[in-house]
Motif scaffolding. Structure first.
Motif, PDB file in Angstrom:
ATOM      1  N   THR A 246      35.080  25.293  48.588  1.00  0.00           N
ATOM      2  CA  THR A 246      35.016  25.002  50.024  1.00  0.00           C
ATOM      3  C   THR A 246      35.485  26.231  50.795  1.00  0.00           C
ATOM      4  N   ALA A 247      35.284  26.206  52.105  1.00  0.00           N
ATOM      5  CA  ALA A 247      35.684  27.342  52.940  1.00  0.00           C
ATOM      6  C   ALA A 247      37.201  27.550  52.896  1.00  0.00           C
ATOM      7  N   CYS A 248      37.943  26.486  52.774  1.00  0.00           N
ATOM      8  CA  CYS A 248      39.398  26.577  52.725  1.00  0.00           C
ATOM      9  C   CYS A 248      39.893  27.116  51.381  1.00  0.00           C
ATOM     10  N   ASN A 249      39.178  26.799  50.309  1.00  0.00           N
ATOM     11  CA  ASN A 249      39.580  27.222  48.961  1.00  0.00           C
ATOM     12  C   ASN A 249      38.362  27.811  48.240  1.00  0.00           C
ATOM     13  N   PRO A 250      37.928  29.013  48.663  1.00  0.00           N
ATOM     14  CA  PRO A 250      36.699  29.593  48.106  1.00  0.00           C
ATOM     15  C   PRO A 250      36.880  30.029  46.657  1.00  0.00           C
ATOM     16  N   CYS A 251      35.733  30.132  45.953  1.00  0.00           N
ATOM     17  CA  CYS A 251      35.750  30.589  44.565  1.00  0.00           C
ATOM     18  C   CYS A 251      35.928  32.102  44.573  1.00  0.00           C
ATOM     19  N   THR A 252      37.116  32.568  44.244  1.00  0.00           N
ATOM     20  CA  THR A 252      37.427  33.997  44.326  1.00  0.00           C
ATOM     21  C   THR A 252      37.781  34.620  42.981  1.00  0.00           C
ATOM     22  N   LYS A 253      38.090  33.803  41.966  1.00  0.00           N
ATOM     23  CA  LYS A 253      38.548  34.358  40.690  1.00  0.00           C
ATOM     24  C   LYS A 253      37.575  34.120  39.551  1.00  0.00           C
ATOM     25  N   GLY A 254      36.600  33.228  39.747  1.00  0.00           N
ATOM     26  CA  GLY A 254      35.636  32.928  38.694  1.00  0.00           C
ATOM     27  C   GLY A 254      34.224  33.150  39.179  1.00  0.00           C
ATOM     28  N   VAL A 255      33.289  32.508  38.503  1.00  0.00           N
ATOM     29  CA  VAL A 255      31.879  32.625  38.852  1.00  0.00           C
ATOM     30  C   VAL A 255      31.373  31.255  39.284  1.00  0.00           C
ATOM     31  N   ALA A 256      30.874  31.160  40.506  1.00  0.00           N
ATOM     32  CA  ALA A 256      30.446  29.874  41.058  1.00  0.00           C
ATOM     33  C   ALA A 256      29.341  29.244  40.230  1.00  0.00           C
ATOM     34  N   ALA A 257      28.458  30.063  39.652  1.00  0.00           N
ATOM     35  CA  ALA A 257      27.323  29.542  38.897  1.00  0.00           C
ATOM     36  C   ALA A 257      27.759  28.801  37.641  1.00  0.00           C
ATOM     37  N   THR A 258      28.972  29.012  37.176  1.00  0.00           N
ATOM     38  CA  THR A 258      29.485  28.310  35.987  1.00  0.00           C
ATOM     39  C   THR A 258      30.615  27.348  36.355  1.00  0.00           C
ATOM     40  N   GLY A 259      30.673  26.951  37.622  1.00  0.00           N
ATOM     41  CA  GLY A 259      31.703  26.008  38.039  1.00  0.00           C
ATOM     42  C   GLY A 259      32.983  26.666  38.471  1.00  0.00           C
ATOM     43  N   CYS A 260      32.942  28.010  38.666  1.00  0.00           N
ATOM     44  CA  CYS A 260      34.116  28.762  39.085  1.00  0.00           C
ATOM     45  C   CYS A 260      35.271  28.587  38.107  1.00  0.00           C
ATOM     46  N   ALA A 261      34.957  28.736  36.826  1.00  0.00           N
ATOM     47  CA  ALA A 261      35.994  28.649  35.798  1.00  0.00           C
ATOM     48  C   ALA A 261      36.899  29.867  35.884  1.00  0.00           C
ATOM     49  N   CYS A 262      38.199  29.651  35.684  1.00  0.00           N
ATOM     50  CA  CYS A 262      39.158  30.748  35.807  1.00  0.00           C
ATOM     51  C   CYS A 262      38.986  31.782  34.711  1.00  0.00           C
ATOM     52  N   PRO A 263      39.002  33.072  35.033  1.00  0.00           N
ATOM     53  CA  PRO A 263      39.024  34.107  34.003  1.00  0.00           C
ATOM     54  C   PRO A 263      40.316  34.015  33.202  1.00  0.00           C
ATOM     55  N   ALA A 264      40.361  34.643  32.039  1.00  0.00           N
ATOM     56  CA  ALA A 264      41.564  34.625  31.202  1.00  0.00           C
ATOM     57  C   ALA A 264      42.764  35.129  31.982  1.00  0.00           C
ATOM     58  N   GLY A 265      43.844  34.344  31.924  1.00  0.00           N
ATOM     59  CA  GLY A 265      45.082  34.741  32.596  1.00  0.00           C
ATOM     60  C   GLY A 265      45.170  34.333  34.043  1.00  0.00           C
ATOM     61  N   GLU A 266      44.106  33.754  34.607  1.00  0.00           N
ATOM     62  CA  GLU A 266      44.106  33.344  36.005  1.00  0.00           C
ATOM     63  C   GLU A 266      44.334  31.848  36.101  1.00  0.00           C
ATOM     64  N   SER A 267      44.718  31.407  37.290  1.00  0.00           N
ATOM     65  CA  SER A 267      44.944  29.978  37.532  1.00  0.00           C
ATOM     66  C   SER A 267      44.623  29.679  38.989  1.00  0.00           C
ATOM     67  N   PRO A 268      44.427  28.402  39.365  1.00  0.00           N
ATOM     68  CA  PRO A 268      44.117  28.062  40.750  1.00  0.00           C
ATOM     69  C   PRO A 268      45.234  28.531  41.690  1.00  0.00           C
ATOM     70  N   PRO A 269      44.937  28.635  43.002  1.00  0.00           N
ATOM     71  CA  PRO A 269      43.677  28.300  43.679  1.00  0.00           C
ATOM     72  C   PRO A 269      42.609  29.377  43.476  1.00  0.00           C
ATOM     73  N   GLY A 270      41.392  29.044  43.896  1.00  0.00           N
ATOM     74  CA  GLY A 270      40.287  29.987  43.801  1.00  0.00           C
ATOM     75  C   GLY A 270      39.453  29.827  42.549  1.00  0.00           C
ATOM     76  N   CYS A 271      39.850  28.958  41.633  1.00  0.00           N
ATOM     77  CA  CYS A 271      39.063  28.688  40.421  1.00  0.00           C
ATOM     78  C   CYS A 271      39.572  27.411  39.765  1.00  0.00           C
ATOM     79  N   ASN A 272      38.750  26.883  38.875  1.00  0.00           N
ATOM     80  CA  ASN A 272      39.124  25.681  38.121  1.00  0.00           C
ATOM     81  C   ASN A 272      39.520  26.095  36.711  1.00  0.00           C
ATOM     82  N   LEU A 273      40.562  25.526  36.204  1.00  0.00           N
ATOM     83  CA  LEU A 273      40.954  25.835  34.828  1.00  0.00           C
ATOM     84  C   LEU A 273      39.899  25.362  33.840  1.00  0.00           C
TER      85      LEU A 273
END
Length: 260
Positions: free
Chosen positions: A233-260
């Motif tokens: 959403t605009a309040c919590n944009p996908c900034t750490k992962g890839v939106a096309a794969t559900g914005c999964a968090c990269p290794a070592g990252e955690s929300p906000p900005g991605c889903n674990l």
């Protein structure tokens, strides 16, 4: 003790029989008097208590304690939407978890899908239980498969896949929990609930829908609001992962900005 009664008997040769009768009466009177002797009654009571206690084992607890070890609680590693449900694809999810239960009776995990965090009563009664073929568990597993190195991935294609089939709805938010199941029918407590939108682009959903609440449509939201808004959403944009794969968090990252 009652005093014996003596009878006067003459000791003539002809009165021998009378003398024997007199002696017998004296002896009989003494014996019946023993029952009223306090010391004699105490002896009888001790013998009675001795035999009454026979067969009672006082060294072993009559009602032994039974200790029940609770079933280990599983946890969801990640749950992400697979497609943009605004195109012809219908909503699906990818569920990932580790097998962590080591109980010998462990037979797998039950998945519960609800619109809100389920109560303990709902999950123990089998409400909202996801069953691939109508039988438990949702995902058969064994204790020998336990590993924190190998993640298990399950594709969840329907809200309810069995009799009747219910599909996931577009722009709807669902909550997922797991419970370990033993072959005795006992289940663990539920895992930490994970709430996810059914689309990987919630900002494409209409305003004030479950995936895109009004408070989440502005980028100038507070940090407390951001923690409650779906990722994407605009309040919590996908900034750490890839939106096309559900914005999964990269290794070592955690929300906000991605889903674990």
């Amino acid at each position: 003790m009652r005093k014996p009664h003596f009878f006067s008997c003459k000791t003539t040769p002809r009165s021998n029989s009378i003398l024997v009768g007199c002696k017998f009466r004296i002896q009989e009177t003494q014996k019946t008097g023993n029952l009223k002797n306090p010391a004699f009654r105490a002896v009888l009571l001790s013998f009675f208590l001795l035999f009454a206690s026979c067969g009672t084992n006082t060294e072993v607890a009559q009602s032994p304690f039974v200790f029940i070890t609770p079933v280990a609680v599983p946890q969801i590693f990640s749950i992400t939407a697979k497609y943009d449900n605004l195109d012809p694809h219908r909503p699906e999810y990818d569920l990932k978890y580790y097998v962590t239960n080591l109980e010998p009776q462990f037979v797998g995990y039950n998945l519960y899908i609800t619109f809100a965090i389920p109560s303990a009563g709902e999950t123990t009664s089998g409400a909202n239980l996801y069953l691939e073929n109508g039988v438990q568990p949702s995902f058969p597993q064994l204790a020998v498969q336990a590993s924190t190195a190998n993640v298990v991935t399950q594709t969840i294609e329907n809200l309810q896949p069995f009799s009747p089939v219910q599909m996931f709805q577009k722009c709807e938010v669902y909550t997922f929990t797991l419970r370990a199941l033993l072959n005795t029918g006992i289940t663990s407590n539920m895992s930490t609930p994970i709430t996810r939108c059914s689309t990987i682009y919630p900002d494409h959903c209409g305003t004030n829908t479950s995936c895109n609440p009004t408070a989440c449509t502005t980028s100038s939201c507070s940090s407390s609001t951001q923690a409650l808004c779906p990722v994407g959403t605009a309040c919590n944009p996908c900034t750490k992962g890839v939106a096309a794969t559900g914005c999964a968090c990269p290794a070592g990252e955690s929300p906000p900005g991605c889903n674990l």
